[in-house]
Design a protein around this motif. Structure first.
Motif, PDB file in Angstrom:
ATOM      1  N   LYS A 130     106.855  42.835 -32.334  1.00 52.07           N
ATOM      2  CA  LYS A 130     105.510  42.687 -31.811  1.00 52.07           C
ATOM      3  C   LYS A 130     105.476  41.552 -30.792  1.00 52.07           C
ATOM      4  N   GLY A 131     104.804  41.771 -29.698  1.00 49.12           N
ATOM      5  CA  GLY A 131     104.732  40.789 -28.627  1.00 49.12           C
ATOM      6  C   GLY A 131     105.674  41.108 -27.488  1.00 49.12           C
ATOM      7  N   ARG A 132     106.749  41.821 -27.798  1.00 43.35           N
ATOM      8  CA  ARG A 132     107.675  42.233 -26.746  1.00 43.35           C
ATOM      9  C   ARG A 132     107.208  43.513 -26.078  1.00 43.35           C
ATOM     10  N   VAL A 133     106.546  44.348 -26.861  1.00 38.39           N
ATOM     11  CA  VAL A 133     106.014  45.607 -26.338  1.00 38.39           C
ATOM     12  C   VAL A 133     104.559  45.742 -26.769  1.00 38.39           C
ATOM     13  N   CYS A 134     103.906  46.766 -26.269  1.00 43.58           N
ATOM     14  CA  CYS A 134     102.513  47.020 -26.640  1.00 43.58           C
ATOM     15  C   CYS A 134     102.405  47.415 -28.115  1.00 43.58           C
ATOM     16  N   SER A 135     101.220  47.236 -28.660  1.00 42.26           N
ATOM     17  CA  SER A 135     100.913  47.714 -30.010  1.00 42.26           C
ATOM     18  C   SER A 135     100.048  48.958 -29.901  1.00 42.26           C
ATOM     19  N   ALA A 136     100.355  49.954 -30.720  1.00 38.60           N
ATOM     20  CA  ALA A 136      99.516  51.163 -30.762  1.00 38.60           C
ATOM     21  C   ALA A 136      98.187  50.774 -31.389  1.00 38.60           C
ATOM     22  N   THR A 137      97.151  50.673 -30.579  1.00 40.24           N
ATOM     23  CA  THR A 137      95.860  50.159 -31.027  1.00 40.24           C
ATOM     24  C   THR A 137      94.861  51.308 -31.166  1.00 40.24           C
ATOM     25  N   SER A 138      94.346  51.485 -32.383  1.00 38.60           N
ATOM     26  CA  SER A 138      93.368  52.546 -32.661  1.00 38.60           C
ATOM     27  C   SER A 138      92.081  51.896 -33.125  1.00 38.60           C
ATOM     28  N   ARG A 139      90.981  52.321 -32.532  1.00 35.02           N
ATOM     29  CA  ARG A 139      89.659  51.819 -32.915  1.00 35.02           C
ATOM     30  C   ARG A 139      88.816  53.011 -33.352  1.00 35.02           C
ATOM     31  N   PHE A 140      88.362  52.936 -34.590  1.00 35.00           N
ATOM     32  CA  PHE A 140      87.689  54.068 -35.224  1.00 35.00           C
ATOM     33  C   PHE A 140      86.281  53.632 -35.596  1.00 35.00           C
ATOM     34  N   ASN A 141      85.264  54.216 -34.969  1.00 31.70           N
ATOM     35  CA  ASN A 141      83.871  53.842 -35.228  1.00 31.70           C
ATOM     36  C   ASN A 141      83.275  54.730 -36.312  1.00 31.70           C
ATOM     37  N   VAL A 142      82.755  54.112 -37.353  1.00 29.28           N
ATOM     38  CA  VAL A 142      82.154  54.841 -38.465  1.00 29.28           C
ATOM     39  C   VAL A 142      80.833  54.198 -38.838  1.00 29.28           C
ATOM     40  N   MET A 143      80.051  54.920 -39.610  1.00 26.07           N
ATOM     41  CA  MET A 143      78.827  54.381 -40.206  1.00 26.07           C
ATOM     42  C   MET A 143      79.079  54.168 -41.691  1.00 26.07           C
ATOM     43  N   LEU A 144      78.603  53.054 -42.205  1.00 28.27           N
ATOM     44  CA  LEU A 144      78.705  52.761 -43.639  1.00 28.27           C
ATOM     45  C   LEU A 144      77.344  53.051 -44.260  1.00 28.27           C
ATOM     46  N   PRO A 145      77.183  54.183 -44.947  1.00 27.66           N
ATOM     47  CA  PRO A 145      75.849  54.636 -45.355  1.00 27.66           C
ATOM     48  C   PRO A 145      75.164  53.753 -46.383  1.00 27.66           C
ATOM     49  N   ASP A 146      75.929  52.895 -47.077  1.00 26.83           N
ATOM     50  CA  ASP A 146      75.318  52.078 -48.125  1.00 26.83           C
ATOM     51  C   ASP A 146      75.000  50.659 -47.680  1.00 26.83           C
ATOM     52  N   LEU A 147      75.244  50.358 -46.402  1.00 27.53           N
ATOM     53  CA  LEU A 147      74.858  49.059 -45.858  1.00 27.53           C
ATOM     54  C   LEU A 147      73.602  49.221 -45.010  1.00 27.53           C
ATOM     55  N   SER A 148      72.887  48.122 -44.799  1.00 26.01           N
ATOM     56  CA  SER A 148      71.646  48.183 -44.037  1.00 26.01           C
ATOM     57  C   SER A 148      71.942  48.389 -42.555  1.00 26.01           C
ATOM     58  N   GLY A 149      70.969  48.913 -41.848  1.00 25.32           N
ATOM     59  CA  GLY A 149      71.108  49.100 -40.407  1.00 25.32           C
ATOM     60  C   GLY A 149      71.706  50.447 -40.056  1.00 25.32           C
ATOM     61  N   MET A 150      71.410  50.910 -38.846  1.00 24.52           N
ATOM     62  CA  MET A 150      71.882  52.207 -38.373  1.00 24.52           C
ATOM     63  C   MET A 150      73.033  52.073 -37.388  1.00 24.52           C
ATOM     64  N   GLY A 151      73.663  50.915 -37.347  1.00 26.87           N
ATOM     65  CA  GLY A 151      74.726  50.683 -36.385  1.00 26.87           C
ATOM     66  C   GLY A 151      76.090  51.152 -36.863  1.00 26.87           C
ATOM     67  N   MET A 152      77.097  50.872 -36.027  1.00 27.82           N
ATOM     68  CA  MET A 152      78.458  51.310 -36.292  1.00 27.82           C
ATOM     69  C   MET A 152      79.318  50.142 -36.763  1.00 27.82           C
ATOM     70  N   TRP A 153      80.381  50.496 -37.470  1.00 30.68           N
ATOM     71  CA  TRP A 153      81.399  49.541 -37.888  1.00 30.68           C
ATOM     72  C   TRP A 153      82.734  50.007 -37.323  1.00 30.68           C
ATOM     73  N   ARG A 154      83.502  49.074 -36.801  1.00 30.76           N
ATOM     74  CA  ARG A 154      84.749  49.431 -36.152  1.00 30.76           C
ATOM     75  C   ARG A 154      85.942  49.058 -37.020  1.00 30.76           C
ATOM     76  N   ALA A 155      86.673  50.089 -37.403  1.00 37.66           N
ATOM     77  CA  ALA A 155      87.949  49.877 -38.095  1.00 37.66           C
ATOM     78  C   ALA A 155      89.034  49.868 -37.031  1.00 37.66           C
ATOM     79  N   GLU A 156      89.882  48.862 -37.048  1.00 41.98           N
ATOM     80  CA  GLU A 156      90.912  48.738 -36.021  1.00 41.98           C
ATOM     81  C   GLU A 156      92.264  48.540 -36.686  1.00 41.98           C
ATOM     82  N   THR A 157      93.254  49.227 -36.173  1.00 41.77           N
ATOM     83  CA  THR A 157      94.604  49.083 -36.701  1.00 41.77           C
ATOM     84  C   THR A 157      95.590  49.083 -35.553  1.00 41.77           C
ATOM     85  N   HIS A 158      96.700  48.378 -35.750  1.00 41.59           N
ATOM     86  CA  HIS A 158      97.778  48.349 -34.760  1.00 41.59           C
ATOM     87  C   HIS A 158      99.017  49.045 -35.316  1.00 41.59           C
TER      88      HIS A 158
END
Length: 335
Positions: A130-158
């Protein structure tokens, strides 16, 4: 219907991030459970109530703006894929100065050159440190139905492995729903390991799984919002259940031992009997028995008074129930 700006992409506000690691000082630490971070203390405290953990203030690396976070005790959480394409993926390289490379796997978009990592290290470039090459970066937007608000939560993984799995899962769902409607999923942190060059490497991978629905249901077209929110139907059933009667209040309003017996039998039929309730009903039956005995004594009044129609009260005796109840009540009902 109101009009909208056609040159602006519509999206819900981002409430926070779902992370698989955290920092202790300046040292990154992988987590076997979800880490929830947000600028909103309310959202993070709600997450802590759902999934455990201690809420704390936290400042991300290379930032001086404090946020809130909780290192939960949950390795799996319920989420909803929202309408549209929720997944964004690039091969990226970051430094303190920001994003240095962003590649779609063929073209590095900032320099408009062909993939720099593949050109330098070949098709297995992702095995480089890591650091020598790029990281495969995935950003996944989901809604968490049991938390307040109608916004999105971003799960991110490399994770290189999660990148291919997330893409395959989302593509199949979008093929069935055409990006319309919500889809219930579970986000699960799964420990994995690989052996490379004689060394065993362990790492977490975020797995996205359908929740409460079969592939047939998920691929048959957009499902109703009600089904996506409650695919098993258990919450709807619970909402339809009648509230538990207040047996103690019913017994307190009883005028005869037989009435207390009715309360006992109703509670027994509903499966609500316990030792505390039996004791309370027995006590009320004793009180009514004592009151009846006092009225029947020489000093008590036993004279019956007719009602306004001239009728005297009559006692109606039901057939004995097959469900017995405490002996004190049975004895009292013979008075």
């Amino acid at each position: 219907m109101g009009s909208r700006l056609l040159n602006i992409q519509r999206r819900a506000a981002e409430h926070g991030r779902l992370r698989t690691g955290y920092t202790q000082g300046n040292r990154p630490v992988r987590s076997a459970t979800w880490v929830v971070t947000s600028h909103s203390e309310e959202h993070v405290r709600a997450a802590a109530e759902l999934w455990g953990g201690e809420v704390e203030q936290w400042t991300p690396l290379n930032s001086n703006i404090a946020q809130w976070r909780v290192i939960t005790k949950a390795s799996s959480i319920e989420a909803l894929i929202t309408p549209g394409d929720p997944l964004n993926q690039y091969n990226e390289m970051w430094s303190a100065g920001g994003c240095q490379r962003r590649c779609d796997g063929e073209t590095e978009l900032l320099s408009r050159q062909s993939c720099l990592c593949a050109r330098q290290f070949g098709e297995d470039w992702h095995t480089q440190p890591k650091g020598r090459v790029c990281s495969a970066t995935s950003r996944f937007n989901v809604m968490l139905p049991d938390l307040s608000g109608m916004g999105m939560w971003r799960a991110e993984t490399h994770s290189f492995y999660a990148a291919s799995e997330w893409g395959g899962m989302v593509d199949m769902v979008l093929a069935g729903t055409d990006g319309k409607g919500f889809v219930p999923v579970t986000l699960r942190i799964e420990p994995r390991q690989v052996v490379r060059d004689g060394k065993t490497k362990k790492f977490p991978v975020v797995v996205v799984e359908l929740r409460g629905v079969t592939p047939r249901q998920a691929l048959a077209g957009p499902m109703s919002t009600a089904m996506a929110l409650d695919p098993s139907g258990t919450r709807a059933v619970a909402a339809l259940e009648a509230p538990r009667p207040d047996y103690l209040a019913l017994a307190a309003g009883a005028l005869h031992v037989d009435d207390v017996g009715d309360v006992y039998r109703d509670a027994n039929a509903a499966g609500h009997l316990n030792d505390e309730l039996v004791a309370a009903l027995s006590k009320r039956a004793e009180e009514l028995k004592a009151e009846a005995a006092k009225k029947a004594s020489p000093g008590g009044s036993t004279e019956q008074v007719p009602d306004e129609d001239g009728a005297y009260p009559a006692e109606v005796v039901d057939e004995p129930s097959s469900t017995s109840w405490p002996a004190v009540a049975q004895a009292g009902s013979s008075n």
